[in-house]
Design an enzyme around this catalytic site. Structure first.
Site, mmCIF file in Angstrom:
data_model
loop_
_atom_site.group_PDB
_atom_site.id
_atom_site.type_symbol
_atom_site.label_atom_id
_atom_site.label_comp_id
_atom_site.label_asym_id
_atom_site.label_seq_id
_atom_site.Cartn_x
_atom_site.Cartn_y
_atom_site.Cartn_z
ATOM 1 N N ASP A 118 110.607 -11.385 -4.233
ATOM 2 C CA ASP A 118 109.243 -10.549 -4.581
ATOM 3 C C ASP A 118 109.018 -9.222 -3.603
ATOM 4 O OD1 ASP A 118 106.370 -10.352 -5.180
ATOM 5 O OD2 ASP A 118 106.444 -12.388 -5.334
ATOM 6 N N ASP B 83 105.193 -6.623 -6.613
ATOM 7 C CA ASP B 83 103.662 -7.056 -6.336
ATOM 8 C C ASP B 83 102.849 -5.570 -6.719
ATOM 9 O OD1 ASP B 83 102.124 -8.835 -5.196
ATOM 10 O OD2 ASP B 83 101.706 -7.567 -3.840
ATOM 11 N N GLU C 119 104.224 -5.906 -11.310
ATOM 12 C CA GLU C 119 102.915 -6.521 -11.852
ATOM 13 C C GLU C 119 102.259 -5.082 -11.960
ATOM 14 O OE1 GLU C 119 99.687 -9.371 -9.897
ATOM 15 O OE2 GLU C 119 100.755 -8.341 -8.482
ATOM 16 N N HIS D 56 100.925 -18.125 -9.441
ATOM 17 C CA HIS D 56 100.243 -18.647 -8.134
ATOM 18 C C HIS D 56 98.853 -17.785 -7.880
ATOM 19 C CE1 HIS D 56 101.997 -14.758 -7.654
ATOM 20 N NE2 HIS D 56 101.309 -14.351 -6.241
ATOM 21 N N ASP D 57 98.740 -17.070 -8.834
ATOM 22 C CA ASP D 57 97.090 -16.318 -8.842
ATOM 23 C C ASP D 57 96.237 -16.875 -9.701
ATOM 24 O OD1 ASP D 57 98.110 -14.480 -6.801
ATOM 25 O OD2 ASP D 57 98.881 -13.233 -8.129
HETATM 26 C C1 GLC Z 1 99.445 -9.895 -6.123
HETATM 27 C C2 GLC Z 1 100.057 -11.078 -5.707
HETATM 28 C C3 GLC Z 1 99.013 -12.006 -5.081
HETATM 29 C C4 GLC Z 1 98.602 -11.251 -3.833
HETATM 30 C C5 GLC Z 1 98.226 -9.644 -4.119
HETATM 31 C C6 GLC Z 1 98.299 -8.823 -2.712
HETATM 32 O O1 GLC Z 1 98.626 -9.814 -6.961
HETATM 33 O O2 GLC Z 1 100.447 -11.953 -6.842
HETATM 34 O O3 GLC Z 1 99.115 -13.128 -4.873
HETATM 35 O O4 GLC Z 1 97.626 -11.894 -3.266
HETATM 36 O O5 GLC Z 1 99.162 -9.250 -5.063
HETATM 37 O O6 GLC Z 1 99.764 -8.651 -2.535
#
Ligand code: GLC
Ligand code: CA
Length: 537
Positions: free
Chosen positions: A100, A197, A238, A309-310
């Protein structure tokens, strides 16, 4: 299709959230030796790649997404040597690893920020965004103003996420160089790629008042990944992007990303993160069909996923996790993972882990959930608020993994664990699923085996054959092979399969979640029943 695209379509990812995966030393926190112990479980499941959520040094305000050292491992998770051993263990089993990469922000305990916040003329000051007064009304994704006061300099710094996550100033070439060095460091360690991320946040547009997708996004990503040594990596971003932007980011000649996570199917059945609204599974189907077509037209690689995980567990939010848990879980798995793209499975999903239920805010850890609770407390009936956080909290996906019916459901030998356990772990855990007659885990293994064995599923074209509202029927085909996938939704109904496949003979039943041994031309489908037929030659 070029060779690299083919290799990527052969991948099946498993996402590990290390804190909650497996605790090897009884301190209540999942760790890297714990991952090593479970590598054979991953092989047995049938995956061949891992996305590891952050395992770097971090004070854990956002569970590792607030990094204080990009080149070292979080002490609770183990040592760098153990990380290397994990990588070797993966290599030995033919498992690829992507790490990540959190490039938008660092922890406020990262040395860059500790230094940069000291004075306006500190060399690291310009690594961040500063303003004498908040220049706009930007809100943090986790609630509240995105600007936080910094007494030593009398300025505000920008944090798109938690107060403890300071946004890096990507307009500074030095910051971009630092991040290239971070990428190179991990590439030299032997990783196969990155999950990036919130990558769309690295370029802001102050003039247009946009926190993300700013004018230099492509230029920055090219600087990071459009280089000789990063060419062969698997890089998934993402990013919130429409079809045109995805083509810009992931087109074959772009030198930016391999693919992105596209989140439209998470909008079904909810308003924002915490509010439910009515839905039909057909909405999920329509979104998938739309993206299968768009990505085919533009020759893009798609990602297939229902959980991470979100997110609240998909089967809990958009199905039924009681009476029909097995059927819903296997139906969604079939529906998503036989499409064209790269599958991602999130830990626990493979045996039908559901959401949890907790009555008190103290049982939640997630910074987003806690901020929301604090902001809403007193503004709505408590009962309603508790219902909302149980519905939407990211902790639903982060409860320690339930491996057995034993102590801490086999997650840890310790007396306490970092987050209150998965509330249904006694009934729903890997060990029980392995023995159950109706086993989601066994179905996943069968499904992934089928995917690995079928070129039509991995590389073939997609045709939507759905007629009527309460099902999703599609075909995958290529020279020498055809596969028909029928997913029925919540109502029993009869479907004329012969009409769907025409006069062609030779279709054999490949998968059923109702233990059918053969198929009929006029087939009766129970709720959430799936059938997969395959014809070779
Ligand atoms: C992304 C991650 C999340 C995190 C956010 C800030 O959305 O998946 O878990 O809290 O970024 O880094
Ligand atoms: Ca541990």
């Amino acid at each position: 299709m070029n060779k690299q695209r083919k290799e990527f379509l052969d991948l099946i990812f498993y996402q590990i959230y290390p804190r909650s995966f497996y605790d090897s030393n009884g301190d209540g926190v999942g760790d890297i030796p714990g991952i090593i112990k479970k590598l054979d479980y991953l092989v047995d499941l049938g995956v061949n790649a891992v996305w590891l959520s952050p395992c770097y040094k971090s004070p854990n305000y956002d569970n590792g997404y607030d990094i204080s050292d990009y080149r070292d491992i979080m002490e609770e998770f183990g040592t760098f040597a153990q990380w290397k051993e994990m990588l070797e263990g993966m290599r030995a089993r033919g498992i690829k690893l992507i790490m990540d990469l959190v490039a938008n922000h660092v922890s406020t305990q990262h040395p860059w920020f500790i230094e940069g916040r000291k004075s306006r003329d500190n060399p690291y000051h310009d690594y961040f965004y500063w303003a004498d007064t908040p220049p706009n009304a930007w809100q943090s994704v986790f609630g509240g103003s995105a600007w936080e006061y910094n007494p030593p300099t009398g300025e505000y710094y920008l944090h798109s996420f938690a107060v403890q996550q300071a946004d890096l100033n990507w307009t500074n070439p030095q910051v971009r160089k630092e991040m290239r060095d971070v990428v190179d460091f991990w590439v030299e360690q032997g990783v196969d790629g990155f999950r990036c991320d919130v990558l769309d946040f690295i370029s802001k547009d102050f003039a247009e008042d946009k926190m993300l997708n700013g004018p230099y996004l492509h230029a920055y990503i090219k600087e990071l990944f459009g280089r000789e040594k990063t060419k062969r990596l698997f890089i998934v971003g993402e990013c919130q992007a429409g079809a045109d932007e995805i083509a810009e980011l992931c087109g074959e000649d772009r030198e930016e990303l391999t693919c992105i996570f596209q989140f439209e199917h998470f909008n079904v059945g909810r308003e924002g993160r915490f509010k439910a609204r009515p839905y039909e599974i057909a909405q999920v189907r329509d979104i998938l069909v739309k993206w299968q077509k768009l990505t085919a037209e533009r020759d893009l690689l798609y990602t297939l996923f229902t959980d991470n995980h979100d997110q609240q567990r998909y089967i809990t939010r958009l199905g039924s996790d009681e009476e029909y848990r097995y059927e819903v879980a296997t139906m969604y798995a079939t529906m998503f993972y036989l499409l064209k793209g790269v599958p991602f499975i999130y830990q626990g999903q493979e045996f039908g882990t559901t959401g949890s239920w907790y009555e008190n805010i103290e049982d939640f850890d997630d910074v987003e959930t806690r901020n929301y609770y604090r902001a809403m407390e007193g503004k709505m009936p408590k009962e309603k608020l508790i219902e909302e956080i149980n519905f939407g909290s990211r902790d639903n996906a982060r409860r320690p993994m339930a491996w057995t019916t034993g102590k801490n459901y086999g997650f840890s030998e310790g007396d306490s664990v970092w987050l209150p356990p998965y509330t249904r772990g006694k009934q729903i855990n890997a060990e029980r699923e392995n023995r159950a007659e109706k086993s989601i885990l066994k179905f996943y293994k069968q499904l992934l085996r089928f995917r690995r064995s079928s070129p039509a599923i991995r590389y073939g074209e997609f045709n939507d054959l759905t007629r009527g509202d309460d099902c999703f029927v599609y075909e995958r085909r290529q020279e020498g092979e055809r596969v028909l996938v029928v997913c029925n939704f919540d109502r029993a109904q009869t479907l004329e399969l012969r009409r769907l496949i025409g006069e062609e003979k030779g279709y054999k039943l490949a998968l059923s979640n109702y233990k059918k041994k053969e198929w009929k031309e006029r087939e009766t489908f129970a709720p959430y029943e799936i059938l997969v037929l395959q014809k070779k030659g």
